[in-house]
Structure formats: C-alpha cells, structure tokens
Design a protein around this motif. Sequence first.
Motif, mmCIF file in Angstrom:
data_model
loop_
_atom_site.group_PDB
_atom_site.id
_atom_site.type_symbol
_atom_site.label_atom_id
_atom_site.label_comp_id
_atom_site.label_asym_id
_atom_site.label_seq_id
_atom_site.Cartn_x
_atom_site.Cartn_y
_atom_site.Cartn_z
ATOM 1 N N ASP A 196 0.848 -1.183 0.000
ATOM 2 C CA ASP A 196 0.000 0.000 0.000
ATOM 3 C C ASP A 196 0.889 1.241 0.000
ATOM 4 O O ASP A 196 2.093 1.166 0.267
ATOM 5 N N PHE A 197 0.289 2.393 -0.322
ATOM 6 C CA PHE A 197 0.956 3.689 -0.236
ATOM 7 C C PHE A 197 0.351 4.418 0.977
ATOM 8 O O PHE A 197 -0.632 5.143 0.841
ATOM 9 N N LEU A 198 0.928 4.203 2.142
ATOM 10 C CA LEU A 198 0.350 4.739 3.376
ATOM 11 C C LEU A 198 0.866 6.121 3.737
ATOM 12 O O LEU A 198 0.314 6.757 4.632
ATOM 13 N N HIS A 199 1.902 6.602 3.060
ATOM 14 C CA HIS A 199 2.548 7.840 3.470
ATOM 15 C C HIS A 199 2.430 8.950 2.439
ATOM 16 O O HIS A 199 3.153 9.938 2.497
ATOM 17 N N GLY A 200 1.479 8.780 1.523
ATOM 18 C CA GLY A 200 1.197 9.840 0.570
ATOM 19 C C GLY A 200 2.306 10.031 -0.447
ATOM 20 O O GLY A 200 3.125 9.135 -0.699
ATOM 21 N N LEU A 235 10.444 13.919 -6.971
ATOM 22 C CA LEU A 235 9.171 13.292 -6.607
ATOM 23 C C LEU A 235 9.439 12.182 -5.598
ATOM 24 O O LEU A 235 10.450 11.485 -5.688
ATOM 25 N N TRP A 236 8.506 12.013 -4.645
ATOM 26 C CA TRP A 236 8.744 11.075 -3.538
ATOM 27 C C TRP A 236 7.470 10.304 -3.205
ATOM 28 O O TRP A 236 6.364 10.835 -3.273
ATOM 29 N N THR A 237 7.654 9.069 -2.806
ATOM 30 C CA THR A 237 6.597 8.298 -2.145
ATOM 31 C C THR A 237 7.257 7.174 -1.359
ATOM 32 O O THR A 237 8.490 7.020 -1.359
ATOM 33 N N LYS A 278 -2.459 2.247 -6.861
ATOM 34 C CA LYS A 278 -2.038 3.602 -7.184
ATOM 35 C C LYS A 278 -1.912 4.440 -5.916
ATOM 36 O O LYS A 278 -2.682 4.279 -4.967
ATOM 37 N N SER A 279 -0.964 5.337 -5.947
ATOM 38 C CA SER A 279 -0.811 6.280 -4.844
ATOM 39 C C SER A 279 -1.852 7.387 -4.969
ATOM 40 O O SER A 279 -2.577 7.487 -5.964
ATOM 41 N N SER A 280 -1.915 8.235 -3.962
ATOM 42 C CA SER A 280 -2.701 9.459 -4.087
ATOM 43 C C SER A 280 -2.037 10.374 -5.110
ATOM 44 O O SER A 280 -0.906 10.147 -5.540
ATOM 45 N N ARG A 312 4.830 11.116 8.734
ATOM 46 C CA ARG A 312 4.363 11.137 7.347
ATOM 47 C C ARG A 312 3.037 10.419 7.166
ATOM 48 O O ARG A 312 2.421 10.502 6.098
ATOM 49 N N GLY A 313 2.567 9.745 8.194
ATOM 50 C CA GLY A 313 1.216 9.192 8.162
ATOM 51 C C GLY A 313 0.155 10.212 8.529
ATOM 52 O O GLY A 313 -1.042 9.935 8.363
#
Length: 582
Positions: free
Chosen positions: A58-62, A75-77, A143-145, A237-238
């Motif tokens: 999952d992408f939990l940290h935006g 760019l970061w995720t 997909k991320s946000s 970051r959460g």
Amino acid sequence: MSMKSFFSGVAAAHGGESPHRRRFMRQVCGGALLGATGAGVAGCGSSAAAPTPNPELDFLHGVASGDPLADRIMLWTRVTPRRADAGDVVVEWQLATDAGMRQLVGGGSVSTGAAQDYTVKVDAGGLLPGHVYFYRFAAAGRKSSLGRTKTLPGADARQVRLAVFSCSNYPAGYFNVYLDAARQNGLDAALHIGDYIYEYDSAGYACDDAVALGRVSVPPDMLMALDDYRRRYAQYRGDPDLQALHASLPFITVWDDHEFADDAWRNGSVDHVDAEDGPFSLRKAAAVRAYHEWLPIRPPEPNNPERIYRSFDFGKLVSLHMLDTRLIARDQQLLMASYYAEDGHFDADKFRRDIDSPRRQMMGQTQIDWLEGQVAASRARWQILGQQVLMARMEYPAPVALGQIGSVDYVALKTRARAEPASLSEKEKACLAAPTLPCYLDSWDGYQNDREQLFALMQKHRKNLVVLAGDTHNAWASDLRDRAGRQVGVEFAGASVSSPGMECSHPGQAPEQVARMMEQLIEPLYYAQTSKRGYMIITAAEDEVRCDWRFVDTVHSRQFSAATERSLRTLAGPGGRGIVEV
C-alpha cells in the motif's frame, strides 16, 4: 527542552483557480489522503469510497515533491509491503500537466526495497519553468494518491510566495497549521526550516496531551538508531494534514537539531552521552540517512550527505539560500553558568571575548565562502536566507540577564524613566545604563563572528537581505544590524507548527503583555507573538518583501480557525532594508 522556550473558520477558497487545481483539491480532500481520518477539512467533501487495501502493498505515506528547479523536480513516495520478506518492489511513476493524468510529460519505473526503507525518489527533468504538474505512483496494481507540484519560474517572475514552517511536534498537537496552508492558493513552495520531527521518547517534551489526542510517539524510546528514526518519520508522514500539504506544494527543507538530538552540534548534543548512548557520529549518520530517505531533497553532493546547504533561483526576483547552521560546522554551545566565579561574580569580559572569538564557528568558513560566491553571482532582487535559528541580536539588559532585576520590573523602570526621569535613583540609572548580554547561546548570538562575516558579505555586494528563522516556537520580526549598528536587512521568524511557546514560561501573564515586554527589552525587536501556533507567508515582489503571520486558534482539536494576524514588510534599496508597516 533547554532554551527552546526562550522566547474564524477557514474554508478552501477556490476563486480564480484553474480547473486542474479544483479537481486536484477535490481528489485530495475526498480520497484516502484525508477522508479516512475525518480531518475536518472545511469545504471539502466526497462520496468516493476508500480504496481497497492491496494484499501485497500500500501507499500509506502519501506523495511529496521537493527541491524544484526551473526544469526539474524531485518526486517522492513510499511503498509499505504487507510481508516482512517482500523483497524489492518496482514502482512506476507518471507526471502530467493535468489532474486527470491524461497529458503525460514524463514517467518511468524505479526499484526500491528495505535498503532505502521502501522510499522512492525520482528526479524528474525536462520540465518547463513556472509550470504546475501532477504526479502519482503505482505498484502491484495499486495507485498512490495524486500530487501537485510546481517548477521554479523563469526570468520574468513578478511575484514569489512561500509558506514557511518549523517545529512540528507530533505529540504536542494536531498539524492544523499544515492543513490551513494546504488550502491556500497561489503559493509557489513550502519551506521547512527545521525540527520536521522530534526525537524525544513518548514521555518526553510536550507529550502531556499525546494520549488524549491519539498522538503518542513511535517508537516509545529516544531515537538512537536508523530504524528508530525511520519509524518516527513514518509516524509523522502518516499524518493526513502533513500529507495534504506535501501533495499540494513542493517542499524545500533544511534540518535543525531535533532531526538529530536536542541542541545538537557537529560532534554531540546536550542530551547525548557517548559512554551511555554510543558514539554520536553513529547516531548522526543514522539520522542523516533517514532524513534523505524520507524527504524529497536533492543532495548537492551525493557522496557527502551531511552537506545540505544549496540555492534556488526564482527568476531574477529571489535567490533563496538554504543554510546549515546546525550540523556541518557548529561548535559546541557556550554556557553562561560557566562564567560565574565561586563568589558569584559573572565574568562579563571573558564571556564577551569568547562569544566574539573568530575560532567559534556556526556555518564554517567553507559554507560562508560558498554563500559569498552564490550571493556575488546572483542577479536577483532579493537574497533570502532559509535557516534555522534567530540571527537578530536578541540580547537582554545585563541586570535582567544576570537575575538582578525581573523583566517586568525592568520594563516598569524603563517606562518610569521616560515619564519621570527625575524620580530615578542613581542605582536605577545605573541599571538602565548597563550593557546588554546575549542569553540564547544556541542562536547566532552565540556565534557572533560568523554573523559579522555574513553581514559583511551582504554589505560588500550591496544586496537586499531577508532572513527566515524558526526554532523558538514564537514569532518575531527584527531589524538586522551589524556590530557597528549599520542596517543590513531584516529577519522574519515564524511560530511553531505545534510545539508550545513562551506561554509555558509565563503562565501567570497575559500573552500580549509578554510579547510587548519582549519588544521593550530587546532593542532590534520590532514584533513578537509568543503564544500561538502558525506559519509565515512570504511574498516577494520587485519593490518589497512582505511577511504575513498566520495563526491557528488551537492544535488540540481537529476543528480550528485560522487568520492572518500581523503583516510587515521591508523595502528594497539602500534606503530601505528595514522593517516597515504594511
């Protein structure tokens, strides 16, 4: 915390926004980024269902972006695997000119894994100056946000607007300040000038309300090792409000002490004992590594991660120089207590000699030489320094600094001297005539030779100087003058995102009285706000730089209001460079 305490509802306004901005805000406010936490975003609503968790990751940290240039941006995720043995993950990224992600201008794939804590950083190039872009990531069908970012403007820039933050302490309260900034229109970038995280244990500084707020620090112990710092960044970051701001604007960051340890200097910290905690160098290396993993920063020297001082040119309007006053060269702070003899006499002469010593470094000569080269080469109207601690002379009258008279009594005496000078005794006159002494020795007041070098290079190159500062949890505005009293520029200092300010040091006094007292005690100080949480909006134009201090009414409830309560500016040219009213 050592010396850190030294010192109407808002809805998203969409007037004049582009369709892409409106669509982006709907997605941010209605999707997983904020909807899962009930963050109380006024003006944002959606009936969209929350995304279904992926069984693998999952992408939990935006998402986030940072260090914008005219033609590229970071760019970061972060990917969160569901299994401990997930191994490496391939992450795809896309960059587009529209929020619907149909007009793609960039994309690719990158592999991440446990070695970088599953963080992803992409330096996306080939972009146009002054343009808004949208981006997202995908992995294993998830997909991320959506993120929104902006490149630096070209030479024709007419205005630059920056939001400036510091001292975001997760257990001290909600990040309402970040959420308010995410709602603002027309910002070009967010500057975070230190204390992005705090390293304390779960029962440490400003944790009194953490349990009630559901914001107990993780991990529970003081941060020491790499995994400790990584887990703390993951917790911060959460936060949905921090994610909203990161998704809205590119960040430009520098660290202060709490990304490492309280009152850190290059070889240690006030609360680090090598014999008990191990070598400080190992703790510092762990903190540096986690910082670069979790923030969208582009290291100027990849093989020297401790070096983060770097510059950003907003056309010919602003050259922004982000400094390191904390880690790379700083000598250990002096202690006033060590200048008292056994008989209680304070050796002011020795104290002054040591404070002024050219051997005491804060930036270090290498960084000062680099800054002079940047300033000399800059053709920008304004030189803005993004850095951590107060640069203005925040010196107290010596009788107050040495405890011979209280601040309130000194101000009362000063007031009486103006109204009834004949009523003063010789002792009272001597009290008012006494010199001042620096007290906050973690700031530039404790490293005066480096400050004079910086002032001298700005005067040598005839530059318009604005200094931005954080660190103290309170808001300040001061004129910057060199040792000879010559006006060099101005300093605008912001309140904290959530850490408490001077209201804790003066619980029996009205905050307005404390602020006015500070303004009367400290000669270069023009404005103080010592009890509210907030941030600054810096607006640079050809003829002026304006600072708007924006404050929230609470960080202890998700429901809050925010307002701009004070605005000041400085004018360009040798006849300006001081603080004036708007």
